[in-house]
Write an enzyme that holds these catalytic residues in place. Structure first.
Site, PDB file in Angstrom:
ATOM      1  N   GLU A   1      -3.913  14.032   4.788  1.00  0.00           N
ATOM      2  CA  GLU A   1      -4.373  15.579   4.984  1.00  0.00           C
ATOM      3  C   GLU A   1      -5.730  15.574   4.287  1.00  0.00           C
ATOM      4  O   GLU A   1      -6.094  14.915   3.172  1.00  0.00           O
ATOM      5  CB  GLU A   1      -3.438  16.370   4.192  1.00  0.00           C
TER       6      GLU A   1
ATOM      7  N   HIS B   1      -3.841  19.565   7.724  1.00  0.00           N
ATOM      8  CA  HIS B   1      -2.628  18.909   7.213  1.00  0.00           C
ATOM      9  C   HIS B   1      -2.044  17.918   8.469  1.00  0.00           C
ATOM     10  O   HIS B   1      -1.115  18.325   8.864  1.00  0.00           O
ATOM     11  CB  HIS B   1      -1.530  20.186   7.124  1.00  0.00           C
TER      12      HIS B   1
END
Ligand code: TA6
Length: 293
Positions: free
Chosen positions: A265, A163
């Site tokens: 991400e 992320h």
């Protein structure tokens, strides 16, 4: 993130030391190619700064280093699921304590390997046996690989994400290309939408792009550089910025924090905990991201 002023706990080699920020131990890499920091809490990359450049990774100035909360910023490891399809959100890996298992270095850079093993705590949340490794390669580029192996005697299924919070000069002057056109919009009850491939943000965004290009680029007009993100093992790429309202709702992000970050991400997205990638016993899977400027 400034790693240089942090107190040293141990010197492991010419290039690798263990430093501490509040309650969190950080593997600090200082190499002629780049410096980097990888927190043992969460197996979380907190900094990657190629020599002569500003950090490519954004860390919140209000991130909480108490050894419990997931760190805001850096590269959270979301695993064994992505999002809010189960509790805790984004899985337990990002708030678990990882172990340093190996570090090695040469002229090209440093490789740091961390491991996360099942514990009573992880078993209560997710009753499976696993071996998770985070391999962080620090050099001209940053490569982060999450390698998970099923060491159980039955199959299990996971989703997840690396992320990444990228550091940008000014979000309104950063142009992203390569996300592809089709996306699932988390702000529109997961509606599947079509859009343009070139994006300059003017408001909050939270999208799962299902057909991203091999390379995603973020052209940063203020820092005068282009970031390139190359993902592997993913089925989608998420683009997220909480904008001012979202930032105001987070205790670990400054109200104006959203102005200098953008999450791009590497994601294995799944609609529920029963979906995703299924691994049979002894099978492994790698999810990776490569970031450079
Ligand atoms: O990847 C985007 C996202 O899932 C958003 O929905 C947003 O909530 C973000 O992650 C951050 O989640 P967190 O649990 O770290 O606050």
């Amino acid at each position: 993130m400034d790693l240089v002023s942090l107190p040293t706990l141990a010197v492991l080699s010419d290039n690798v030391t263990i430093v501490e920020k509040d309650q969190v131990k950080i593997v600090r890499v200082i190499h002629e190619k780049a410096t980097a920091g990888i927190a043992l809490h969460g197996g979380h990359v907190v900094s990657y700064q190629p020599t002569g450049q500003q950090d490519l990774i954004w860390m919140s100035e209000k991130a909480i280093f108490d050894g419990k909360a997931a760190l805001r910023g850096g590269i959270p490891v979301c695993w064994p699921w992505f999002g809010r399809i189960a509790v805790p959100a984004h899985g337990f890996a990002r708030s678990s304590e990882w172990e340093l298992v190996e570090h090695r270095e040469n002229d090209q850079g440093v490789i740091v390997e961390l491991a996360l093993f099942p514990s009573e705590e992880t078993h209560q949340i997710w009753p499976h046996m696993f071996d998770a490794r985070l391999i962080v390669e620090v050099g001209d580029k940053l490569k982060v690989t999450l390698k998970v192996t099923n060491i159980d005697d039955e199959a299990w299924t996971f989703s997840g994400a690396l992320h990444t919070y990228l550091n940008v000069g000014d979000i309104t002057q950063a142009q992203t290309t390569g996300m592809g056109s089709e996306y699932i919009d988390s702000l529109l009850e997961d509606q599947v939408c079509q859009g343009g491939d070139t994006l300059v943000l003017t408001d909050t965004i939270d999208r799962v792009y299902t057909q991203p290009a091999a390379q995603i680029k973020v052209e940063d007009k203020v820092l005068d550089r282009t970031l390139t993100i190359e993902n592997h093992g993913h089925n989608s790429a998420v683009l997220w910025n909480p904008w001012s309202q979202g930032a105001q709702g987070m205790t670990d992000m400054a109200d104006n924090g959203y102005q200098t970050m953008l999450c791009v991400e590497s994601t294995v997205h799944a609609p529920s905990i029963q979906h995703g990638v299924t691994l049979q016993p002894d099978q492994s899977y790698e999810l990776a991201t490569v970031i450079s400027a």
